[in-house]
Scaffold this motif. Structure first.
Motif, short mmCIF file in Angstrom:
data_model
loop_
_atom_site.label_atom_id
_atom_site.label_comp_id
_atom_site.label_asym_id
_atom_site.label_seq_id
_atom_site.Cartn_x
_atom_site.Cartn_y
_atom_site.Cartn_z
N ASP A 27 -5.24 -36.10 -97.42
CA ASP A 27 -4.18 -35.37 -98.14
C ASP A 27 -4.46 -35.31 -99.63
OD1 ASP A 27 -2.82 -34.98 -95.81
OD2 ASP A 27 -1.34 -36.58 -96.14
N LEU A 28 -4.89 -36.44 -100.19
CA LEU A 28 -5.16 -36.49 -101.63
C LEU A 28 -6.31 -35.55 -101.99
CD1 LEU A 28 -4.86 -40.36 -102.21
CD2 LEU A 28 -3.26 -38.60 -103.01
N ALA A 29 -7.33 -35.52 -101.15
CA ALA A 29 -8.48 -34.64 -101.40
C ALA A 29 -8.04 -33.18 -101.35
CB ALA A 29 -9.58 -34.91 -100.38
N ARG A 30 -7.19 -32.85 -100.37
CA ARG A 30 -6.70 -31.46 -100.25
C ARG A 30 -5.91 -31.07 -101.49
NH1 ARG A 30 -5.73 -31.96 -94.20
NH2 ARG A 30 -7.75 -31.21 -93.43
N LYS A 31 -5.10 -32.02 -102.00
CA LYS A 31 -4.31 -31.74 -103.22
C LYS A 31 -5.23 -31.44 -104.40
CE LYS A 31 0.02 -34.06 -102.30
NZ LYS A 31 0.16 -35.46 -101.88
N ARG A 32 -6.39 -32.04 -104.40
CA ARG A 32 -7.38 -31.81 -105.46
C ARG A 32 -8.20 -30.56 -105.21
NH1 ARG A 32 -7.98 -34.76 -110.23
NH2 ARG A 32 -6.81 -36.67 -109.92
N GLY A 33 -7.97 -29.91 -104.09
CA GLY A 33 -8.75 -28.72 -103.75
C GLY A 33 -10.14 -29.04 -103.24
N ILE A 34 -10.35 -30.30 -102.84
CA ILE A 34 -11.66 -30.69 -102.30
C ILE A 34 -11.70 -30.30 -100.82
CG2 ILE A 34 -13.19 -32.66 -101.79
CD1 ILE A 34 -11.80 -34.11 -104.20
N GLU A 35 -12.75 -29.61 -100.44
CA GLU A 35 -12.88 -29.21 -99.03
C GLU A 35 -13.19 -30.44 -98.18
OE1 GLU A 35 -15.64 -26.43 -96.16
OE2 GLU A 35 -15.81 -26.13 -98.34
N ILE A 36 -12.57 -30.52 -97.01
CA ILE A 36 -12.82 -31.67 -96.15
C ILE A 36 -13.15 -31.21 -94.73
CG2 ILE A 36 -10.30 -32.07 -96.45
CD1 ILE A 36 -11.95 -34.94 -95.32
N VAL A 37 -14.24 -31.74 -94.22
CA VAL A 37 -14.70 -31.34 -92.89
C VAL A 37 -14.69 -32.56 -91.98
CG1 VAL A 37 -16.53 -30.17 -91.59
CG2 VAL A 37 -16.29 -29.74 -94.05
N GLU A 38 -13.86 -32.50 -90.92
CA GLU A 38 -13.86 -33.57 -89.90
C GLU A 38 -14.75 -33.08 -88.77
OE1 GLU A 38 -9.95 -35.48 -89.01
OE2 GLU A 38 -9.21 -33.89 -90.31
N ARG A 39 -15.80 -33.82 -88.51
CA ARG A 39 -16.78 -33.35 -87.51
C ARG A 39 -17.57 -34.52 -86.97
NH1 ARG A 39 -21.94 -33.10 -89.65
NH2 ARG A 39 -22.13 -33.23 -91.92
N SER A 40 -18.42 -34.26 -85.98
CA SER A 40 -19.29 -35.34 -85.52
C SER A 40 -20.47 -35.41 -86.49
CB SER A 40 -19.75 -35.08 -84.09
OG SER A 40 -20.63 -33.99 -84.07
N ILE A 41 -20.84 -36.63 -86.85
CA ILE A 41 -21.89 -36.86 -87.86
C ILE A 41 -22.99 -37.72 -87.24
CG2 ILE A 41 -22.40 -37.93 -90.11
CD1 ILE A 41 -19.51 -37.22 -90.95
N GLN A 42 -24.20 -37.21 -87.29
CA GLN A 42 -25.35 -37.97 -86.75
C GLN A 42 -25.84 -38.94 -87.83
OE1 GLN A 42 -26.17 -37.74 -83.64
NE2 GLN A 42 -24.84 -35.97 -83.25
N PRO A 43 -26.33 -40.12 -87.43
CA PRO A 43 -26.77 -41.09 -88.44
C PRO A 43 -27.84 -40.55 -89.39
CG PRO A 43 -27.18 -41.90 -86.18
CD PRO A 43 -26.37 -40.66 -86.06
N GLU A 44 -28.76 -39.72 -88.89
CA GLU A 44 -29.84 -39.19 -89.75
C GLU A 44 -29.28 -38.34 -90.89
OE1 GLU A 44 -30.09 -40.01 -86.07
OE2 GLU A 44 -29.95 -37.82 -86.12
N GLU A 45 -28.09 -37.79 -90.70
CA GLU A 45 -27.50 -36.96 -91.75
C GLU A 45 -27.19 -37.75 -93.01
OE1 GLU A 45 -24.43 -33.97 -90.83
OE2 GLU A 45 -24.55 -34.78 -88.81
N MET A 46 -27.11 -39.08 -92.85
CA MET A 46 -26.77 -39.90 -94.02
C MET A 46 -27.84 -39.78 -95.10
SD MET A 46 -24.77 -43.26 -92.66
CE MET A 46 -25.83 -43.85 -91.37
#
Ligand code: PMP
Length: 297
Positions: free
Chosen positions: A226-245
């Motif tokens: 919620d705080l990120a949205r208030k700041r206008g920061i885009e937020i993506v909830e998704r599956s994340i593979q370890p190599e993406e780190m």
């Protein structure tokens, strides 16, 4: 906090409807909750005398119990009032609040149909989950060997004591190697969470966080989204593979105890303690202390 054992503190504990002396809040060794992990709990923090998102925590406690097949014999309003009254009684402004519900001793076996459901609440002072200096430099995390279980294997939406067995094992293994915590993958091998906190990453100004489909959807996690949205920061909830780190620039953990805690490394991956992590850390500090935030305006 001094290294006094938790059963040797002073003050009061709320247990099954009564305030009792801290040291008298005991259970018998033949308790179902102890032998078969039929226990659920919450972790809450009070800031300036107010328990942050108290009712949300109490509702989650009730739901965790239902998922384990039992009903806590107190209403949300009664539990909220018990937490608030105990906070006043303990005389703390800033504190950690721990309600726990468990099956008692009436039956001792896998089946526990007739066991009494107990509820206790303890409140103590707990300034920072991670070492404050380490937190500003960014926490170092190991990769955990254990994985968050498939929801077909364990009731993963419940904040159930039994689910913490692999968290303690993973945290101990990480600490033995000098790390602050460990990142757990899920049963499919995707990034899941730390041993007591959710995880977020930043890339090109966008926040990425795993979908909480087999681990706790933290109240802090939702607050930070919620705080990120208030700041206008885009937020993506998704599956994340370890190599993406390897491609993420920043990383931080969120949790009631951990609050917002920047991470500098996870296994072979490195992150900077960057602007978005810092901004959300401060926004969270303001959100939990609305009076402080207003005074600063
Ligand atoms: N995951 C786990 C395993 C936790 O123990 C916690 C702390 N309760 C969290 C996530 C974060 O949850 P919350 O933000 O509601 O404290």
């Amino acid at each position: 906090m001094a290294s006094v054992s938790f059963d040797q503190l002073d003050g009061h504990i709320w247990m099954n409807g009564e305030f009792i002396a801290w040291r008298d809040a005991k259970v018998h060794v033949l308790t179902h909750g102890l032998h078969y992990a039929s226990a659920v709990f919450e972790g809450e923090r009070a800031y300036g005398g107010e328990i942050f998102k108290l009712t949300e925590h109490t509702e989650r406690l009730q739901e965790s119990a239902r998922i384990l097949g039992f009903e806590i014999p107190y209403s949300v309003a009664e539990i909220d009032a018990a937490c608030q009254n105990l906070l006043v009684m303990q005389g703390f402004e800033d504190a950690y609040v721990r309600p726990i519900a468990w099956r008692g001793s009436e039956m001792m076996g896998v089946s526990a149909q007739k066991n009494k459901i107990n509820l206790a609440i303890a409140i103590w002072q707990w300034p920072s989950y991670f070492d404050p200096e380490e937190r500003l430099r960014g926490l170092r995390l190991d990769m955990a060997e254990y994985r968050r279980p498939d929801p077909m294997t364990a009731p993963s939406r419940s904040k159930a004591a039994g689910l913490y067995m692999i968290c303690t094992l993973s945290k101990h293994a990480a600490e033995a190697k000098g790390y602050a915590d460990a990142l757990m993958l899920d049963w499919r091998g995707r990034v899941a969470e730390a041993t007591g906190a959710n995880v977020f990453f930043v890339k090109d100004g966008v926040l990425h966080t795993p979908v909480p489909d087999c681990f706790l959807d933290g109240i802090t996690r939702r607050t930070v989204i919620d705080l990120a949205r208030k700041r206008g920061i885009e937020i993506v909830e998704r599956s994340i593979q370890p190599e993406e780190m390897a491609d993420f620039e920043q990383c931080f953990l969120t949790g009631t105890a951990a609050e917002v805690a920047p991470v500098s490394e996870i296994g072979p991956y490195r992150f900077e303690v960057g602007e978005i992590a810092r901004v959300l850390m401060n926004d969270y500090a303001d959100a939990v202390r609305p009076l402080r935030a207003e005074a600063a305006e």
